[in-house]
Design a protein around this motif. Structure first.
Motif, PDB file in Angstrom:
ATOM      1  N   TYR A   6       0.823  -1.204   0.000  1.00  0.00           N
ATOM      2  CA  TYR A   6       0.000   0.000   0.000  1.00  0.00           C
ATOM      3  C   TYR A   6       0.857   1.253   0.000  1.00  0.00           C
ATOM      4  CZ  TYR A   6      -3.151   3.636   1.545  1.00  0.00           C
ATOM      5  OH  TYR A   6      -3.855   4.803   1.634  1.00  0.00           O
ATOM      6  N   ARG A   7       0.518   2.170  -0.865  1.00  0.00           N
ATOM      7  CA  ARG A   7       1.156   3.481  -0.895  1.00  0.00           C
ATOM      8  C   ARG A   7       0.056   4.516  -0.738  1.00  0.00           C
ATOM      9  NH1 ARG A   7       4.088   2.982  -6.395  1.00  0.00           N
ATOM     10  NH2 ARG A   7       2.614   1.293  -6.576  1.00  0.00           N
ATOM     11  N   GLY A   8       0.108   5.295   0.308  1.00  0.00           N
ATOM     12  CA  GLY A   8      -0.927   6.282   0.569  1.00  0.00           C
ATOM     13  C   GLY A   8      -0.850   7.463  -0.378  1.00  0.00           C
ATOM     14  N   GLY A   9      -1.912   8.247  -0.360  1.00  0.00           N
ATOM     15  CA  GLY A   9      -1.949   9.436  -1.194  1.00  0.00           C
ATOM     16  C   GLY A   9      -2.653   9.179  -2.508  1.00  0.00           C
ATOM     17  N   PRO A  10      -2.794  10.222  -3.292  1.00  0.00           N
ATOM     18  CA  PRO A  10      -3.495  10.084  -4.573  1.00  0.00           C
ATOM     19  C   PRO A  10      -2.654   9.310  -5.583  1.00  0.00           C
ATOM     20  CG  PRO A  10      -2.630  12.305  -4.336  1.00  0.00           C
ATOM     21  CD  PRO A  10      -2.392  11.597  -3.034  1.00  0.00           C
ATOM     22  N   SER A  11      -3.335   8.617  -6.471  1.00  0.00           N
ATOM     23  CA  SER A  11      -2.631   7.874  -7.502  1.00  0.00           C
ATOM     24  C   SER A  11      -2.275   8.813  -8.648  1.00  0.00           C
ATOM     25  CB  SER A  11      -3.508   6.739  -8.031  1.00  0.00           C
ATOM     26  OG  SER A  11      -4.629   7.260  -8.707  1.00  0.00           O
ATOM     27  N   VAL A  12      -1.365   8.374  -9.485  1.00  0.00           N
ATOM     28  CA  VAL A  12      -0.961   9.174 -10.635  1.00  0.00           C
ATOM     29  C   VAL A  12      -2.147   9.362 -11.578  1.00  0.00           C
ATOM     30  CG1 VAL A  12       0.571   9.251 -12.638  1.00  0.00           C
ATOM     31  CG2 VAL A  12       1.426   8.420 -10.459  1.00  0.00           C
ATOM     32  N   GLY A  13      -2.900   8.293 -11.795  1.00  0.00           N
ATOM     33  CA  GLY A  13      -4.077   8.384 -12.656  1.00  0.00           C
ATOM     34  C   GLY A  13      -5.117   9.335 -12.098  1.00  0.00           C
ATOM     35  N   GLY A  14      -5.292   9.326 -10.789  1.00  0.00           N
ATOM     36  CA  GLY A  14      -6.248  10.230 -10.158  1.00  0.00           C
ATOM     37  C   GLY A  14      -5.840  11.681 -10.287  1.00  0.00           C
ATOM     38  N   MET A  15      -4.554  11.947 -10.142  1.00  0.00           N
ATOM     39  CA  MET A  15      -4.077  13.329 -10.277  1.00  0.00           C
ATOM     40  C   MET A  15      -4.219  13.821 -11.718  1.00  0.00           C
ATOM     41  SD  MET A  15      -0.799  13.634  -7.737  1.00  0.00           S
ATOM     42  CE  MET A  15       0.068  12.198  -8.326  1.00  0.00           C
ATOM     43  N   TRP A  16      -3.847  12.975 -12.688  1.00  0.00           N
ATOM     44  CA  TRP A  16      -4.007  13.359 -14.086  1.00  0.00           C
ATOM     45  C   TRP A  16      -5.481  13.527 -14.435  1.00  0.00           C
ATOM     46  CZ3 TRP A  16      -1.116  15.155 -17.891  1.00  0.00           C
ATOM     47  CH2 TRP A  16       0.258  15.054 -17.781  1.00  0.00           C
ATOM     48  N   GLY A  17      -6.305  12.611 -13.973  1.00  0.00           N
ATOM     49  CA  GLY A  17      -7.738  12.694 -14.257  1.00  0.00           C
ATOM     50  C   GLY A  17      -8.347  13.954 -13.697  1.00  0.00           C
ATOM     51  N   CYS A  18      -7.990  14.304 -12.496  1.00  0.00           N
ATOM     52  CA  CYS A  18      -8.515  15.510 -11.864  1.00  0.00           C
ATOM     53  C   CYS A  18      -8.034  16.761 -12.598  1.00  0.00           C
ATOM     54  CB  CYS A  18      -8.088  15.546 -10.408  1.00  0.00           C
ATOM     55  SG  CYS A  18      -8.892  16.826  -9.452  1.00  0.00           S
ATOM     56  N   GLY A  19      -6.780  16.783 -12.977  1.00  0.00           N
ATOM     57  CA  GLY A  19      -6.242  17.936 -13.684  1.00  0.00           C
ATOM     58  C   GLY A  19      -6.877  18.149 -15.048  1.00  0.00           C
ATOM     59  N   VAL A  20      -6.978  17.086 -15.819  1.00  0.00           N
ATOM     60  CA  VAL A  20      -7.574  17.194 -17.154  1.00  0.00           C
ATOM     61  C   VAL A  20      -9.051  17.536 -17.054  1.00  0.00           C
ATOM     62  CG1 VAL A  20      -8.124  15.912 -19.261  1.00  0.00           C
ATOM     63  CG2 VAL A  20      -5.864  15.701 -18.235  1.00  0.00           C
ATOM     64  N   ALA A  21      -9.752  16.926 -16.111  1.00  0.00           N
ATOM     65  CA  ALA A  21     -11.176  17.228 -15.929  1.00  0.00           C
ATOM     66  C   ALA A  21     -11.380  18.687 -15.533  1.00  0.00           C
ATOM     67  CB  ALA A  21     -11.779  16.302 -14.883  1.00  0.00           C
ATOM     68  N   ALA A  22     -10.500  19.229 -14.701  1.00  0.00           N
ATOM     69  CA  ALA A  22     -10.613  20.640 -14.321  1.00  0.00           C
ATOM     70  C   ALA A  22     -10.306  21.554 -15.503  1.00  0.00           C
ATOM     71  CB  ALA A  22      -9.670  20.950 -13.162  1.00  0.00           C
ATOM     72  N   LEU A  23      -9.288  21.207 -16.291  1.00  0.00           N
ATOM     73  CA  LEU A  23      -8.938  22.027 -17.451  1.00  0.00           C
ATOM     74  C   LEU A  23     -10.033  22.043 -18.506  1.00  0.00           C
ATOM     75  CD1 LEU A  23      -5.160  21.233 -18.008  1.00  0.00           C
ATOM     76  CD2 LEU A  23      -6.174  23.388 -17.270  1.00  0.00           C
ATOM     77  N   LEU A  24     -10.726  20.937 -18.687  1.00  0.00           N
ATOM     78  CA  LEU A  24     -11.796  20.880 -19.679  1.00  0.00           C
ATOM     79  C   LEU A  24     -13.151  21.273 -19.092  1.00  0.00           C
ATOM     80  CD1 LEU A  24     -10.829  17.615 -21.570  1.00  0.00           C
ATOM     81  CD2 LEU A  24     -10.377  19.979 -22.226  1.00  0.00           C
ATOM     82  N   GLY A  25     -13.332  21.076 -17.805  1.00  0.00           N
ATOM     83  CA  GLY A  25     -14.614  21.370 -17.170  1.00  0.00           C
ATOM     84  C   GLY A  25     -14.860  22.843 -16.957  1.00  0.00           C
ATOM     85  N   ALA A  26     -13.825  23.619 -16.663  1.00  0.00           N
ATOM     86  CA  ALA A  26     -14.005  25.049 -16.423  1.00  0.00           C
ATOM     87  C   ALA A  26     -14.485  25.792 -17.674  1.00  0.00           C
ATOM     88  CB  ALA A  26     -12.711  25.665 -15.887  1.00  0.00           C
ATOM     89  N   PRO A  27     -13.869  25.580 -18.847  1.00  0.00           N
ATOM     90  CA  PRO A  27     -14.399  26.240 -20.042  1.00  0.00           C
ATOM     91  C   PRO A  27     -15.793  25.748 -20.431  1.00  0.00           C
ATOM     92  CG  PRO A  27     -12.185  25.442 -20.457  1.00  0.00           C
ATOM     93  CD  PRO A  27     -12.601  24.923 -19.134  1.00  0.00           C
ATOM     94  N   LEU A  28     -16.047  24.464 -20.233  1.00  0.00           N
ATOM     95  CA  LEU A  28     -17.376  23.928 -20.523  1.00  0.00           C
ATOM     96  C   LEU A  28     -18.424  24.596 -19.639  1.00  0.00           C
ATOM     97  CD1 LEU A  28     -19.269  21.875 -21.884  1.00  0.00           C
ATOM     98  CD2 LEU A  28     -18.681  20.292 -20.031  1.00  0.00           C
ATOM     99  N   PHE A  29     -18.115  24.741 -18.364  1.00  0.00           N
ATOM    100  CA  PHE A  29     -19.025  25.407 -17.439  1.00  0.00           C
ATOM    101  C   PHE A  29     -19.270  26.847 -17.870  1.00  0.00           C
ATOM    102  CE2 PHE A  29     -19.807  27.951 -13.613  1.00  0.00           C
ATOM    103  CZ  PHE A  29     -20.920  27.301 -13.103  1.00  0.00           C
TER     104      PHE A  29
END
Length: 82
Positions: A6-29
């Motif tokens: 077990y390695r605590g903290g956010p996963s690499v996929g989770g960090m990338w997913g959150c970043g890309v979703a924020a970058l695309l979600g803000a203009p969409l909003f």
């Protein structure tokens, strides 16, 4: 620490997913909220406008799908590279 422990903290996929979703979600909003503000109803016509159904819900659905897709893609690439 080996890879199967077990390695605590956010996963690499989770960090990338959150970043890309924020970058695309803000203009969409922003586009949806401007479109909702400009799309006024004609006088004396009962139209069903609403922030929740026309802006917030579509943005939340799109951001969630983007997050899941990017997280899965990063996870697949990381597993494939090992």
């Amino acid at each position: 620490m080996s890879d199967n422990q077990y390695r605590g903290g956010p996963s690499v996929g989770g960090m990338w997913g959150c970043g890309v979703a924020a970058l695309l979600g803000a203009p969409l909003f922003a586009v949806l909220i401007v479109g909702d503000a400009l799309g006024d109803c004609a006088p004396d016509i009962n139209c069903h406008k609403g922030f929740l159904s026309h802006v917030a819900l579509p943005t939340a659905i799109a951001v969630t799908l983007i997050f899941v897709a990017v997280r899965a893609l990063v996870g697949f690439i990381r597993r494939d590279g090992r």
